[in-house]
Design an enzyme around this catalytic site. Sequence first.
Site, PDB file in Angstrom:
ATOM      1  N   CYS A  91       0.768  -1.208  -0.054  1.00  0.00           N
ATOM      2  CA  CYS A  91      -0.064  -0.069   0.127  1.00  0.00           C
ATOM      3  C   CYS A  91       0.820   1.241  -0.071  1.00  0.00           C
ATOM      4  CB  CYS A  91      -0.812  -0.072   1.267  1.00  0.00           C
ATOM      5  SG  CYS A  91      -1.766   1.617   1.548  1.00  0.00           S
ATOM      6  N   GLU A  92       0.723   2.209  -0.827  1.00  0.00           N
ATOM      7  CA  GLU A  92       1.642   3.289  -1.018  1.00  0.00           C
ATOM      8  C   GLU A  92       1.257   4.311   0.319  1.00  0.00           C
ATOM      9  OE1 GLU A  92      -1.041   6.194  -3.981  1.00  0.00           O
ATOM     10  OE2 GLU A  92       0.236   4.820  -4.912  1.00  0.00           O
ATOM     11  N   HIS A  93       0.054   4.018   0.840  1.00  0.00           N
ATOM     12  CA  HIS A  93      -0.324   5.096   1.817  1.00  0.00           C
ATOM     13  C   HIS A  93       0.380   4.670   3.317  1.00  0.00           C
ATOM     14  CE1 HIS A  93      -4.216   5.539  -0.475  1.00  0.00           C
ATOM     15  NE2 HIS A  93      -3.311   6.606  -0.775  1.00  0.00           N
ATOM     16  N   HIS A  94       0.569   3.335   3.675  1.00  0.00           N
ATOM     17  CA  HIS A  94       1.200   2.861   4.960  1.00  0.00           C
ATOM     18  C   HIS A  94       2.391   1.808   4.650  1.00  0.00           C
ATOM     19  CE1 HIS A  94      -3.063   3.672   5.543  1.00  0.00           C
ATOM     20  NE2 HIS A  94      -2.551   4.220   6.707  1.00  0.00           N
ATOM     21  N   GLN A 132      -4.932  -0.308  -4.904  1.00  0.00           N
ATOM     22  CA  GLN A 132      -5.479  -1.444  -6.034  1.00  0.00           C
ATOM     23  C   GLN A 132      -6.170  -0.997  -7.211  1.00  0.00           C
ATOM     24  OE1 GLN A 132      -7.546  -4.741  -3.776  1.00  0.00           O
ATOM     25  NE2 GLN A 132      -8.578  -5.183  -5.391  1.00  0.00           N
ATOM     26  N   HIS A 160      -6.153  -6.246   2.254  1.00  0.00           N
ATOM     27  CA  HIS A 160      -4.975  -5.004   2.488  1.00  0.00           C
ATOM     28  C   HIS A 160      -4.612  -4.857   3.975  1.00  0.00           C
ATOM     29  CE1 HIS A 160      -5.696  -2.707  -1.318  1.00  0.00           C
ATOM     30  NE2 HIS A 160      -6.619  -3.866  -1.223  1.00  0.00           N
ATOM     31  N   CYS A 162      -3.173  -2.993   5.692  1.00  0.00           N
ATOM     32  CA  CYS A 162      -3.693  -1.853   6.251  1.00  0.00           C
ATOM     33  C   CYS A 162      -5.014  -1.774   6.837  1.00  0.00           C
ATOM     34  CB  CYS A 162      -3.444  -0.388   5.300  1.00  0.00           C
ATOM     35  SG  CYS A 162      -4.308  -0.422   3.828  1.00  0.00           S
TER      36      CYS A 162
END
Length: 200
Positions: A91-94, A132, A160, A162
């Site tokens: 995940c590019e956020h976490h 995704q 995910h 996250c």
Amino acid sequence: MDAIVKKLVPVEGKPSREEAEEAVRVLLRWAGDDPNREGLLDTPKRVAKAYQELFGGYDADVDSVLGTTFEEVAGYNDMVLVRDIPFFSHCEHHMVPIIGKAHIGYLPDNRVIGLSKLARVVDIFGRRLQTQEAMTAQITSAIESALAPRGIAVMIEAEHMCMSMRGVRKSGSTTLTTTFRGSFEEPTEQVRFMTMVRGR
């Protein structure tokens, strides 16, 4: 081909391996541990090496993977489907794992592509920081650009971490994304694709 699916240009001023390892040491200290204790002495090197593998998609060239197609198909023009292609992404956020599988179907227009190439494309985009939704669109665009099929359908289903490991902590929940282009914009073809994916 859309810029997002090409081999990515190296980031200007990319840190050295030594700088990456030092960054891991900082994170270990920030987490509350001692990077100088025996069990963590080699962790920065291991993490840097693992990141090279986990994010190897940044160095891969999609054009070269999809560069070879075949026209000798004996008149075959029905759906080609490769389902249950496993992948691991982040995940590019976490920066925590996304674990799932992809299903790719296309309707050839006098040309087909090697089945293993479809799996390699999934792997390339999986080995980048991702959402995704973007990954689904990137896979679709890459194959569509290289093969020019009459239609293409891509479905990704994934868990995910996250969501499972942090935040709402809902383990086992699955996210589904789809992209339908060309002939697959027709509802009947979408139903056929989904039936073949789900059929066992």
